[in-house]
Design an enzyme around this catalytic site. Structure first.
Site, PDB file in Angstrom:
ATOM      1  N   ASP A 101      66.470  25.463  78.390  1.00 45.56           N
ATOM      2  CA  ASP A 101      65.510  25.692  77.310  1.00 45.56           C
ATOM      3  C   ASP A 101      64.881  27.068  77.510  1.00 45.56           C
ATOM      4  O   ASP A 101      64.466  27.400  78.619  1.00 45.56           O
ATOM      5  CB  ASP A 101      64.417  24.605  77.357  1.00 45.56           C
ATOM      6  CG  ASP A 101      64.181  23.962  76.004  1.00 45.56           C
ATOM      7  OD1 ASP A 101      63.755  24.694  75.087  1.00 45.56           O
ATOM      8  OD2 ASP A 101      64.425  22.753  75.872  1.00 45.56           O
ATOM      9  N   ASP A 208      63.447  27.739  72.077  1.00 40.37           N
ATOM     10  CA  ASP A 208      62.253  27.039  71.600  1.00 40.37           C
ATOM     11  C   ASP A 208      61.543  27.843  70.510  1.00 40.37           C
ATOM     12  O   ASP A 208      61.445  29.071  70.603  1.00 40.37           O
ATOM     13  CB  ASP A 208      61.312  26.861  72.803  1.00 40.37           C
ATOM     14  CG  ASP A 208      60.128  25.966  72.519  1.00 40.37           C
ATOM     15  OD1 ASP A 208      60.351  24.781  72.218  1.00 40.37           O
ATOM     16  OD2 ASP A 208      58.982  26.439  72.619  1.00 40.37           O
ATOM     17  N   GLU A 270      65.630  26.695  67.741  1.00 39.22           N
ATOM     18  CA  GLU A 270      64.795  25.716  67.038  1.00 39.22           C
ATOM     19  C   GLU A 270      64.078  26.470  65.916  1.00 39.22           C
ATOM     20  O   GLU A 270      63.105  27.186  66.160  1.00 39.22           O
ATOM     21  CB  GLU A 270      63.780  25.097  68.008  1.00 39.22           C
ATOM     22  CG  GLU A 270      62.944  24.014  67.355  1.00 39.22           C
ATOM     23  CD  GLU A 270      61.660  23.680  68.115  1.00 39.22           C
ATOM     24  OE1 GLU A 270      61.191  22.561  67.983  1.00 39.22           O
ATOM     25  OE2 GLU A 270      61.137  24.552  68.848  1.00 39.22           O
ATOM     26  N   HIS A 343      63.438  15.363  71.910  1.00 39.69           N
ATOM     27  CA  HIS A 343      62.225  14.968  72.621  1.00 39.69           C
ATOM     28  C   HIS A 343      60.962  15.071  71.764  1.00 39.69           C
ATOM     29  O   HIS A 343      59.880  14.706  72.223  1.00 39.69           O
ATOM     30  CB  HIS A 343      62.078  15.849  73.868  1.00 39.69           C
ATOM     31  CG  HIS A 343      61.861  17.283  73.486  1.00 39.69           C
ATOM     32  ND1 HIS A 343      62.816  18.031  72.825  1.00 39.69           N
ATOM     33  CD2 HIS A 343      60.793  18.101  73.621  1.00 39.69           C
ATOM     34  CE1 HIS A 343      62.337  19.237  72.586  1.00 39.69           C
ATOM     35  NE2 HIS A 343      61.109  19.306  73.064  1.00 39.69           N
ATOM     36  N   ASP A 344      61.077  15.623  70.561  1.00 30.51           N
ATOM     37  CA  ASP A 344      59.914  15.762  69.675  1.00 30.51           C
ATOM     38  C   ASP A 344      59.920  14.740  68.544  1.00 30.51           C
ATOM     39  O   ASP A 344      59.080  14.816  67.645  1.00 30.51           O
ATOM     40  CB  ASP A 344      59.896  17.164  69.038  1.00 30.51           C
ATOM     41  CG  ASP A 344      59.616  18.250  70.048  1.00 30.51           C
ATOM     42  OD1 ASP A 344      58.943  17.974  71.057  1.00 30.51           O
ATOM     43  OD2 ASP A 344      60.072  19.398  69.817  1.00 30.51           O
TER      44      ASP A 344
HETATM   45  C1  GLC Z   1      58.911  23.097  70.645  1.00 28.58           C
HETATM   46  C2  GLC Z   1      59.239  22.019  71.636  1.00 28.58           C
HETATM   47  C3  GLC Z   1      58.045  21.143  71.802  1.00 28.58           C
HETATM   48  C4  GLC Z   1      56.905  21.979  72.313  1.00 28.58           C
HETATM   49  C5  GLC Z   1      56.666  23.203  71.423  1.00 28.58           C
HETATM   50  C6  GLC Z   1      55.801  24.199  72.093  1.00 28.58           C
HETATM   51  O1  GLC Z   1      58.664  22.609  69.385  1.00 28.58           O
HETATM   52  O2  GLC Z   1      60.362  21.331  71.226  1.00 28.58           O
HETATM   53  O3  GLC Z   1      58.291  20.065  72.643  1.00 28.58           O
HETATM   54  O4  GLC Z   1      55.738  21.222  72.366  1.00 28.58           O
HETATM   55  O5  GLC Z   1      57.849  23.855  71.117  1.00 28.58           O
HETATM   56  O6  GLC Z   1      56.524  24.846  73.117  1.00 28.58           O
END
Ligand code: GLC
Ligand code: CA
Length: 571
Positions: A101, A208, A270, A343-344
């Site tokens: 990540d 991310d 993402e 995971h979100d």
């Molecule tokens: C992304 C991650 C999430 C995290 C956020 C801040 O959305 O997937 O889990 O809380 O970034 O880093």
């Protein structure tokens, strides 16, 4: 379309590991790298070709490792650098790849860079983060520089008395946003967060919040207030001003050109939401930014802005979401992804399937899998998805929830609605549908105490349904969700032109119960029909010609009807 000479990552099946809850090897109740290593044969056997490891870096864990205090070291509870080197080796020995990540929109406030930046107005790293002077209202009260809200509730600015300024933190207060406008800062990020790990031989990154590095300001560098969307709230979502910003593509191009392009690796950003045009800027091959991205249309269906004010959705909304996530790439040089969990997000079988009986749970988890393995793009599976792990039990109180997003929202709600049990209940019902916690309970490996996740006390309670839902009970059961996933992954590889690369055409957009579509590649075609309802439905194929049944989630499909949650893939 031709698919000659295409890169390895297109056909990959990626498995996401969120380390804290995956597998604990030393009984401290927290998953770790040795735990991961002990399961690599299992992943290989399932047909996984790429492992994506969520943050394993040193971190105070305010946001479960997405708050990094040192890119070049390992969180001690997960292991050390030797463990990471071993993991890279062990993955490669099995002909699999490892991606990590890449969290570079922000660091932890415990990162050495931030500690320096915060120390004085003249520190050389002051400009590596985003600092602004306070505003004052007519009564002289100090206020944040803009009305932007944090994604984790409250203001997106945090006041620091050391220098009497605010720093920007779009997520938690302990996650200050890095200042990507500063070139020295960007180069330090590239070196520490990317190159350090590429040199160790990793095979890529999940990037991310890849759409948020460039924040929109006016020509004088001043940030403007966000438009008022929630009139009775002090802070407003800064979405448009902080996502897909003016220099975002310049930054990604630079990162690719300077670093990523030098290695044979994959990148998946993402991105969240964007127009078709914007999407192509990120992932068109010619743009040289990233290989593919995650869009959130499917996982956020029914959210309409505020995930804890869940609005619900119907099958048409779901179809729209599926289409918009892949449609933008069809007929272009871009590439897409297929995923329904991470995971979100809460568990897919609880959100899009039916967990009211064991039979429907089993069938609907398989149905979702049939949808996924038929769609074009690189496929991602989240830990526990392959055994149909579900949302947390409804009788769990808020005390069992651990995620900062959930807990901040709950705390804000309690302040705004004191002693209001009716609205508490409504919020709790939404938390039971959409909270990130549902994906974060420990993986259920067997039916021993704590589901075989740990021999100690787990950091987060294991879902009590582990006695029924676990890897061990499914691995040798030919009717299990796990066995079905394994077969599905094999079929997807066997017919990769159709499923991984083919063109998608929906057949029954208006139908509220069935989701039918065609995948085609040159002369070959596949016809997929999925009953997303709890009803038995008369069935007449919507295509001509001879049909051969390739895959289904029922023992003996009956001609002329589709049973509840029945799916069929014909070729
Ligand atoms: C992304 C991650 C999430 C995290 C956020 C801040 O959305 O997937 O889990 O809380 O970034 O880093
Ligand atoms: Ca451990």
């Amino acid at each position: 379309m031709t698919i000659k000479n295409y890169p390895w990552w297109k056909d990959s099946t990626v498995y996401q590991i969120w380390p804290a809850s995956y597998k604990d090897s030393n009984g401290d109740g927290i998953g770790d790298i040795q735990g991961i290593i002990s399961t690599l044969d299992y992943l290989e056997d399932l047909g996984i070709s790429v492992v994506w490891l969520s943050p394993h870096y040193d971190s105070p864990q305010d946001d479960m490792g997405y708050d990094i205090s040192d890119y070049e070291s390992v969180y001690h509870k997960y292991g050390n650098m030797d463990d990471m080197n071993q993991l890279i080796d062990e993955v490669h020995k099995r002909d699999m790849k490892l991606i990590l990540d890449l969290v570079i929109n922000h660091t932890s406030d415990q990162h050495a860079w931030f500690k320096e930046s915060k120390s004085s107005l003249t520190n050389p790293k002051r400009d590596w983060y985003i600092w602004r002077k306070p505003q004052y209202d007519s009564k002289g009260n100090r206020k944040p520089p803009t009305n932007w809200s944090s994604i984790f509730s409250g203001s997106a600015w945090n006041y620091d008395p050391t220098t009497d300024e605010y720093y920007l933190c779009l997520f938690a207060k302990s996650q200050p946003d890095l200042n990507w406008e500063n070139e020295e800062c960007r180069n330090a990020i590239y070196k520490s967060a990317l190159e350090f790990w590429f040199k160790k031989g990793i095979d890529g990154f999940r990037i991310d919040v890849a759409s948020m590095y460039s924040k929109a300001s006016n020509s004088k560098g001043k940030f403007e207030d966000a438009p008022i969307i929630y009139p009775n709230q002090e802070f407003q979502p800064a979405g448009e001003l902080t996502t897909n910003g003016p220099r975002i593509h310049e930054f990604h191009k630079e990162m690719f050109k300077k670093i990523t392009s030098k290695y044979d690796v994959m990148t998946v950003g993402e991105v969240g939401f964007c127009s078709k045009q914007e999407a192509l800027k990120y992932v068109s091959h010619a743009e040289k930014e990233m290989n593919m991205m995650f869009l959130f249309n499917v996982v956020c269906v029914g959210y309409d802005g505020d995930k804890f004010d869940f609005k619900g959705f119907n099958l048409k909304n779901f179809k729209d979401a599926v289409i918009s996530q892949s449609d933008f790439a069809q007929g272009t040089d871009a590439w897409s992804t297929v995923f329904i969990e991470n995971h979100d997000q809460a568990r897919s079988v609880s959100r899009f399937g039916n967990t009211s009986t064991d039979e429907l749970w089993n069938k609907s988890a398989k149905l979702l899998n049939m949808l996924e393995i038929s769609l074009t793009g690189t496929l991602y599976i989240y830990q526990g998805q392959e055994i149909g792990m579900t949302n947390l039990p409804k009788n769990w109180s808020i005390d069992e929830y651990k995620d900062i997003e959930t807990l901040n929202y709950w705390a804000k709600h309690k302040i705004e609605h004191p002693n209001d049990s009716e609205s508490d209940l409504k919020l709790m019902q939404n938390i039971q549908i959409t909270a990130r916690d549902h994906a974060r309970s420990p993986v259920q490996w067997d039916d021993s105490p704590n589901g075989g996740f740990t021999s100690g006390k787990p950091w987060m309670k294991v879902n009590e349904n582990f006695t029924k839902i676990n890897v061990k009970s499914q691995i040798n059961d030919s009717n299990s969700i796990l066995s079905f996933y394994k077969k599905s992954i094999q079929l997807r590889q066997l017919y990769k032109k159709l499923f991984i690369h083919g063109d998608f055409k929906i057949l029954d957009y208006e139908n509220e119960d069935l989701f039918s579509f065609i995948k085609s590649f040159e002369d070959s075609k596949s016809y997929i029909v999925l009953n997303f309802s709890n009803k038995t439905i008369p069935f007449k194929p919507l295509v001509d010609g001879e049909l051969e049944l390739l895959h289904t989630n029922v023992d003996t499909p009956e001609p002329g009807v589709l049973s509840p949650y029945e799916g069929r893939i014909y070729i």
